[in-house]
Design an enzyme around this catalytic site. Structure first.
Site, PDB file in Angstrom:
ATOM      1  N   GLU B  29       0.930  -1.149  -0.049  1.00  0.00           N
ATOM      2  CA  GLU B  29      -0.080  -0.060   0.007  1.00  0.00           C
ATOM      3  C   GLU B  29       0.762   1.165  -0.106  1.00  0.00           C
ATOM      4  O   GLU B  29       1.747   1.491   0.849  1.00  0.00           O
ATOM      5  CB  GLU B  29      -0.788  -0.113   1.182  1.00  0.00           C
ATOM      6  CG  GLU B  29      -1.859  -1.237   1.217  1.00  0.00           C
ATOM      7  CD  GLU B  29      -2.508  -1.365   2.434  1.00  0.00           C
ATOM      8  OE1 GLU B  29      -2.541  -0.638   3.355  1.00  0.00           O
ATOM      9  OE2 GLU B  29      -3.213  -2.731   2.585  1.00  0.00           O
ATOM     10  N   SER B  59      -6.111  -3.918   0.974  1.00  0.00           N
ATOM     11  CA  SER B  59      -6.532  -5.130   0.905  1.00  0.00           C
ATOM     12  C   SER B  59      -5.477  -6.394   1.443  1.00  0.00           C
ATOM     13  O   SER B  59      -4.938  -7.200   0.554  1.00  0.00           O
ATOM     14  CB  SER B  59      -6.881  -5.630  -0.552  1.00  0.00           C
ATOM     15  OG  SER B  59      -7.812  -4.660  -1.037  1.00  0.00           O
ATOM     16  N   GLU B  60      -5.114  -6.187   2.799  1.00  0.00           N
ATOM     17  CA  GLU B  60      -4.031  -6.982   3.135  1.00  0.00           C
ATOM     18  C   GLU B  60      -4.133  -8.458   2.800  1.00  0.00           C
ATOM     19  O   GLU B  60      -3.180  -9.282   2.520  1.00  0.00           O
ATOM     20  CB  GLU B  60      -3.743  -7.001   4.608  1.00  0.00           C
ATOM     21  CG  GLU B  60      -3.002  -5.513   4.944  1.00  0.00           C
ATOM     22  CD  GLU B  60      -4.295  -4.380   5.180  1.00  0.00           C
ATOM     23  OE1 GLU B  60      -5.571  -4.692   4.918  1.00  0.00           O
ATOM     24  OE2 GLU B  60      -3.927  -3.087   5.163  1.00  0.00           O
ATOM     25  N   PHE B  83       1.793  -1.921   8.865  1.00  0.00           N
ATOM     26  CA  PHE B  83       2.242  -2.200  10.113  1.00  0.00           C
ATOM     27  C   PHE B  83       2.050  -3.626  10.235  1.00  0.00           C
ATOM     28  O   PHE B  83       1.130  -4.160  10.102  1.00  0.00           O
ATOM     29  CB  PHE B  83       1.180  -1.272  11.092  1.00  0.00           C
ATOM     30  CG  PHE B  83       1.580   0.185  10.919  1.00  0.00           C
ATOM     31  CD1 PHE B  83       2.394   0.780  12.140  1.00  0.00           C
ATOM     32  CD2 PHE B  83       1.124   1.235   9.941  1.00  0.00           C
ATOM     33  CE1 PHE B  83       2.569   2.053  11.900  1.00  0.00           C
ATOM     34  CE2 PHE B  83       1.310   2.233   9.877  1.00  0.00           C
ATOM     35  CZ  PHE B  83       2.243   2.811  10.955  1.00  0.00           C
ATOM     36  N   ASP B  85       0.619  -5.102  12.904  1.00  0.00           N
ATOM     37  CA  ASP B  85      -0.550  -5.301  13.368  1.00  0.00           C
ATOM     38  C   ASP B  85      -1.556  -5.627  12.445  1.00  0.00           C
ATOM     39  O   ASP B  85      -2.634  -6.407  12.722  1.00  0.00           O
ATOM     40  CB  ASP B  85      -1.128  -3.872  14.212  1.00  0.00           C
ATOM     41  CG  ASP B  85      -0.206  -3.331  14.951  1.00  0.00           C
ATOM     42  OD1 ASP B  85      -0.436  -3.021  16.160  1.00  0.00           O
ATOM     43  OD2 ASP B  85       0.971  -2.633  14.492  1.00  0.00           O
ATOM     44  N   ILE B  87      -0.960  -7.907   9.859  1.00  0.00           N
ATOM     45  CA  ILE B  87      -0.941  -9.043   9.318  1.00  0.00           C
ATOM     46  C   ILE B  87      -2.138  -9.908   9.678  1.00  0.00           C
ATOM     47  O   ILE B  87      -2.289 -10.766   9.452  1.00  0.00           O
ATOM     48  CB  ILE B  87       0.452  -9.771   9.864  1.00  0.00           C
ATOM     49  CG1 ILE B  87       0.520  -9.925  11.358  1.00  0.00           C
ATOM     50  CG2 ILE B  87       1.758  -8.926   9.350  1.00  0.00           C
ATOM     51  CD1 ILE B  87       1.547 -10.992  11.494  1.00  0.00           C
ATOM     52  N   HIS B 129      -1.262   0.066  16.140  1.00  0.00           N
ATOM     53  CA  HIS B 129      -0.008   0.177  15.292  1.00  0.00           C
ATOM     54  C   HIS B 129       1.529  -0.005  15.885  1.00  0.00           C
ATOM     55  O   HIS B 129       2.197   0.738  15.588  1.00  0.00           O
ATOM     56  CB  HIS B 129      -0.008   1.713  14.840  1.00  0.00           C
ATOM     57  CG  HIS B 129      -1.218   2.180  13.844  1.00  0.00           C
ATOM     58  ND1 HIS B 129      -2.607   1.929  14.217  1.00  0.00           N
ATOM     59  CD2 HIS B 129      -1.127   2.363  12.544  1.00  0.00           C
ATOM     60  CE1 HIS B 129      -3.301   2.016  13.158  1.00  0.00           C
ATOM     61  NE2 HIS B 129      -2.533   2.114  12.187  1.00  0.00           N
TER      62      HIS B 129
END
Ligand SMILES: Cc1ncc(C[n+]2csc(CCOP(=O)(O)OP(=O)(O)O)c2C)c(N)n1
Ligand SMILES: Cc1ncc(C[n+]2csc(CCOP(=O)(O)OP(=O)(O)O)c2C)c(N)n1
Ligand SMILES: [Mg+2]
Ligand SMILES: [Mg+2]
Lengths: 317, 324, 317, 324
Positions: B29, B59-60, B83, B85, B87, B129
């Site tokens: 991103e 869109s992880e 970040f 966080d 994942i 974060h």
């Protein structure tokens, strides 16, 4: 019909608070990441004007306006972002987690898209408990790319839950135009789930309020989810400190023409509101913010011992 | 030899790998035009074009899923999750797909992808974060996990990660991005799984990784004033980790402290301690002590965050305690 | 145009293999969870007939048909589900993970929705490497509720990747009608992303093949994603052993009327194919399956030492 | 007193909690009309209606996110994720939202939700339907994690979990669902965080949870034939876990083995071992040994899976080894 003067006041308060926040941030009095909604105040003010105390709101990383429009304590707000123990969240959350559960403000959220399923759950609770309350999920145009948005709208549609999804379409997702990231057109997309979508001028608080009132009224009578798309402008950087090199400087000029507060002011004057009334409102907003900041400044810093024991409910609770 | 910030060392490793191997692509991103939220990918889209440095939607799950598919199809994707966080949104692709493909497809093919993601606090970035979640990944057979403490290692570990035929997660401590250090112009390749003795010592062993390496070194310096010579081992690689180097050190010092920024309970240090309480038991002359974050989310307020984060003083105190 | 006789043969092989599998499972020769695609063979056969060796396929938990239509070794297939060391995956994966990377079969998948982003990545690799290959993601009508489907279609659309998403719409998601779970109408939904959707009779292999050929041809010339929705029937339970109490027994009768293999047979006969040719094909399919099973039976069991050292590439690889 | 299978004990706990408290609702895939993939919710939709026993779409992230929102809004949702492997899709809601809300909102409100999810192998369900990922959750401040080994504890722990004002994950070993055991008609409430001595002993302590409790007990029986009396502690609750009970046992036996079905490396046992290598160090007369799964995904083939899964023999061997 939402009182235009109240909308004006709400927007003023948000604007004053956020511009003050920008100064506090620049001065180092507010740490962390701060995402301002300056320019977008009409969306928060308009939508929240349609809500009652029984309703709830799940917000985003850009959530100050929603919180203020829900009527949270300004002092609690500033104390929170200034990391004081009197903050709404005891200084543990900060800007991205401002919340006031008593006021149905289920929190700003640091995770893009995460507020939507939370609002879905709030709507589910309203329906299950047989209330006529609704839940609002604010989301950005960039957030639409997250899978959570799809899962949420689908479940809300299948279960016909009173979930109002409000897209604050400011054209940007961080440093990129959201149309380079999101192919789905919101109106067509929501229609595919059988959900009604309306687009409103997100710089016109009364128009936003009218759309929200219409949706909420229907939902209080059993209608399922609705989507409102409010086109608006993000006046500042993605976060404070963002040099915005990616941005055409002309955009700023165009944005200023759509200032929701200036427009609201002009409309009120046109409608015969005395200028003095507006000036009083402006002064009051300024005062309220200044008072809140002063109180927050005087408050003790966040308390580590309280935080440490605040992860779980106290035993036996 | 150049002096680089850690974030520049990452950038250099990416540049080199992409120059040498045109199957290396980047996904993430705002990594392209914007150069990445922390600047790690600055200039790379100009250099390698938008097809190889691809700005993604928010869109992880899709990003990591696509990286798996691309890696199974001849590319070497290096994905960035802004970040650590976040994942949480991509664990299926990472854990159920990337990690297992080689095994569950009977060795037909591996998934040569890299995930880069920053962890750690110190920025008042708040509970969502700042997390250090590397212990999760270390628990998953099929993943490798590295975490550099210096610019040189950031460069070398990332080069090794991209060259690796299996999925590697490189966790970058965001408070270290600005840290400067020497990076060789043509450093010898580093093997994943090898620790580094950051400071030799004979009285106690401090095992650390990421930012905690610096706190440990600082603690060792303080202890040296009292003639306590602590050895600091920088793990660099958490999965696999260098059991032999830790055991060898313990066999000399007979005292072990493990330091990490992550929450102490059920963290990386637990595995090191558990392992040494088994294979190193006969060497131990004192309890194994861990220094990590307390069992709370990462708080926002500066005061809270500094109470929360481990530091040199706590590490030094632990060394003294186990020597007692 | 796909050769109808080849489609017939492919379907026969899938049917024979899966019915044999059902028996092996009932007899305890195949452990684990087995999801059969009996009744749905036309989709796998039709879509894969449009693909070349450079293309890839990401499949689902119900993936045997896709694998067989991609031309995997039947012996390797049976050896896998029978947990033998000669299995395609050395007996480590089983039915839900049948894969043959050499044949562009990126694996069945135990996680609903997870194949879609993997196929997206394969399409991305095709485009990045400048090939004219495409990637196919099969998915079920129930899977559409997963966030991954939305993220995938959105990225494919934004990047105009040669991703062909094929919905095997059998009306069911496990033990529930999928229309109780998914509000989004697939055609309208894909249209919202600007992606073309066609619906085909999923019990007509030639129709499926024609739709797939059309899509793939366009994609080889640079067109972006497409969606094919194939309506078909799941003849058996969700998995083997499912007593299907939730199912109207009349459905079975209706399904039988749509048997893709019977239909293909009738069409071939009408078109003048000698009955003997079809009988030979049937005998060949039976023989191939029987031979594969015999070979798999004779193979040594899965090897633990090989598995243990098969998690990572060997050092220095 | 009734003899129930574990899955029936779960069902009874749900029935009782829903009868007593009409804010308790159930959410999950095919839990309603179909009664749940393992039958844990059988009959509940008939009894409590489709609004309280809600069949969801296949949307794990949405399910847990909705549970968080509902829990913040006055309900007590009990969500089911069909296989623990699928929590990979819902980690954001669980870890970034549910776990942190009480803390990050300054104690305004908790998230009284329960997640029930089955883990474990033995069914040839393969690498994506067999994992034991509880160590991840134990690492997250704000979550509680329980894992019953008997029908009575499944009932009592689930009742306690639903009554708890914070998010609790109950991990159910699917190979134990059919296990029978006595469940009191009106059992005393159980406090989360209390272990149970499953078998008393004086020579060594075996700490276990879930299915491993039974392997440990079997191992203890075998060892008793050689006059080695191992004490078996069933943790029941993994976060928080009962340090005091383990330490007390260790202080008597001076030898510790920890057994789990999960992958050994970076698993729950690592924390127990690490903690005892600290606070229990002076009590230890031998290395702390762990028995867990090797570092591979869970394989499909029966032969592979039984080589993979820990068992009584491996636990007994570990006890002998630490006593040596
Ligand atoms: C899951 C996740 N991914 C990425 C981010 C980083 N991030 C924060 S805001 C943002 C852009 C959001 O755009 P939009 O939804 O349009 O909201 P806006 O900022 O315009 O109000 C991104 C990518 C995040 N916080 N969470
Ligand atoms: C992420 C995930 N959630 C749930 C399941 C359990 N499950 C397996 S198949 C299935 C139904 C899928 O329905 P559909 O996509 O229509 O495929 P079909 O079985 O009809 O072929 C479910 C819920 C799973 N395997 N993965
Ligand atoms: Mg935006
Ligand atoms: Mg289906």
């Amino acid at each position: 019909m939402a009182d235009p003067l109240i909308l004006f006041r709400t927007m003023l308060t948000i604007r004053e608070a956020e511009l003050a926040l920008a100064r506090l941030f620049a001065d180092g009095e507010v740490p962390g990441f701060i995402h301002l909604s300056v320019g977008q105040e009409a969306v928060a003010a308009g939508v929240c004007a349609a809500l009652g105390p029984q309703d709830s709101v799940a917000s985003t990383h850009r959530g100050h306006g929603h919180a203020i429009a829900r009527g949270i304590s300004l002092e609690g707000f500033f104390a929170e972002v200034m990391a004081k123990s009197t903050g709404l969240c005891g200084g543990r959350g900060g800007s991205m987690h401002v919340a006031d559960l008593q006021r149905g403000m289920l929190g700003a959220n640091g995770i893009v898209g995460a507020g939507a399923p939370i609002a879905l759950g709030a709507a589910l609770a309203q329906r299950t408990r047989g209330t006529d309350g609704v839940a609002v999920a604010f989301f950005g145009d960039g957030a639409l790319a997250e899978g959570a948005m799809h899962e949420t709208l689908n479940m809300a549609a299948i279960w016909r839950l009173p979930l109002l999804m409000v897209c604050e379409n400011n054209g940007w997702a961080e440093f990129s135009r959201s149309d380079t990231q999101v192919a789905a057109k919101l109106g067509a997309w929501t229609a595919a789930y059988g959900v009604r979508h309306v687009e409103v001028d997100g710089n016109d608080a009364s128009a936003v309020a009218a759309a929200a009132e219409d949706a909420v009224a229907a939902q209080r009578h059993g209608e399922g989810p609705r989507v409102i798309e409010a086109r608006t402008h993000r006046w500042r950087g993605h976060f404070e400190g963002d040099p915005q090199r990616y941005r055409d400087p002309e955009e700023a000029a165009r944005m200023a023409e759509h200032d929701p507060i200036a427009r609201s002011r002009a409309t009120l004057l046109d409608a015969g509101t005395p200028a003095a009334t507006l000036e009083v409102a402006e002064a009051e907003a300024r005062d309220a913010v200044a008072t809140a900041i002063a109180a927050a400044r005087a408050a003790p810093p966040a308390d580590w011992m309280a935080a440490l024991s605040g992860v779980y409910a106290p035993a036996g609770a | 030899m150049a002096e680089l910030r850690m974030v520049q060392a990452v950038n250099r490793a990416l540049t080199e790998s992409m120059t040498e191997d045109d199957t290396v692509i980047l996904l993430g991103e705002d990594i392209g035009a914007a150069g990445g939220p922390f600047g790690a990918t600055r200039g790379l889209q100009e250099k390698f074009g938008p097809d190889r440095v691809r700005d993604t939607p928010i869109s992880e799950a899709g990003i990591i899923g696509a990286a798996v598919g691309a890696a199974l199809s001849g590319l070497k994707p290096v994905a960035e999750i802004m970040f650590m966080d976040f994942i949480t949104l991509a664990m299926d692709a990472l854990v159920n797909q990337a990690a297992k493909a080689r095994f569950m497809f009977g060795g037909q093919r591996g998934v040569p992808m890299v995930l880069r993601t920053p962890h750690g606090g110190g920025l008042s970035a708040g509970p969502q974060h700042s997390q250090c979640l590397e212990a999760w990944l270390c628990h998953i057979p099929g993943l490798k996990v590295v975490c550099p403490a210096t610019p040189a290692d950031a460069h070398a570990l990332l080069r090794a990660a991209i060259a690796d035929p299996d999925p590697v997660v490189m966790v970058e401590n965001k408070a270290l991005y600005a840290m400067k250090g020497e990076v060789d112009d043509a450093p010898a390749p580093l093997q994943i799984g090898r620790a580094r003795v950051a400071r030799p010592g004979r009285d106690a062993t401090i095992v650390a990784y990421g930012a905690a390496v610096h706190w440990a070194t600082e603690a060792a310096t303080a202890l040296a004033r009292d003639s306590i010579e602590a050895e600091v081992i920088d793990l660099r690689s958490l999965q696999p980790w260098d059991e032999a180097t830790v055991l060898e050190s313990l066999a000399r010092t007979h005292h072990l402290v493990i330091a990490q920024e992550a929450v102490e309970a059920f963290g990386v240090g637990a595995e090191i301690a558990a392992r040494m309480a088994d294979i190193g038991f006969d060497e131990l002359d004192g309890p194994i002590l861990r220094v990590g974050a307390p069992f709370t989310p990462v708080p926002f307020a500066k005061e809270l965050e500094s109470a929360y984060r481990p530091d040199a003083a706590r590490i030094a105190a632990a060394v003294r305690r186990t020597l007692d």
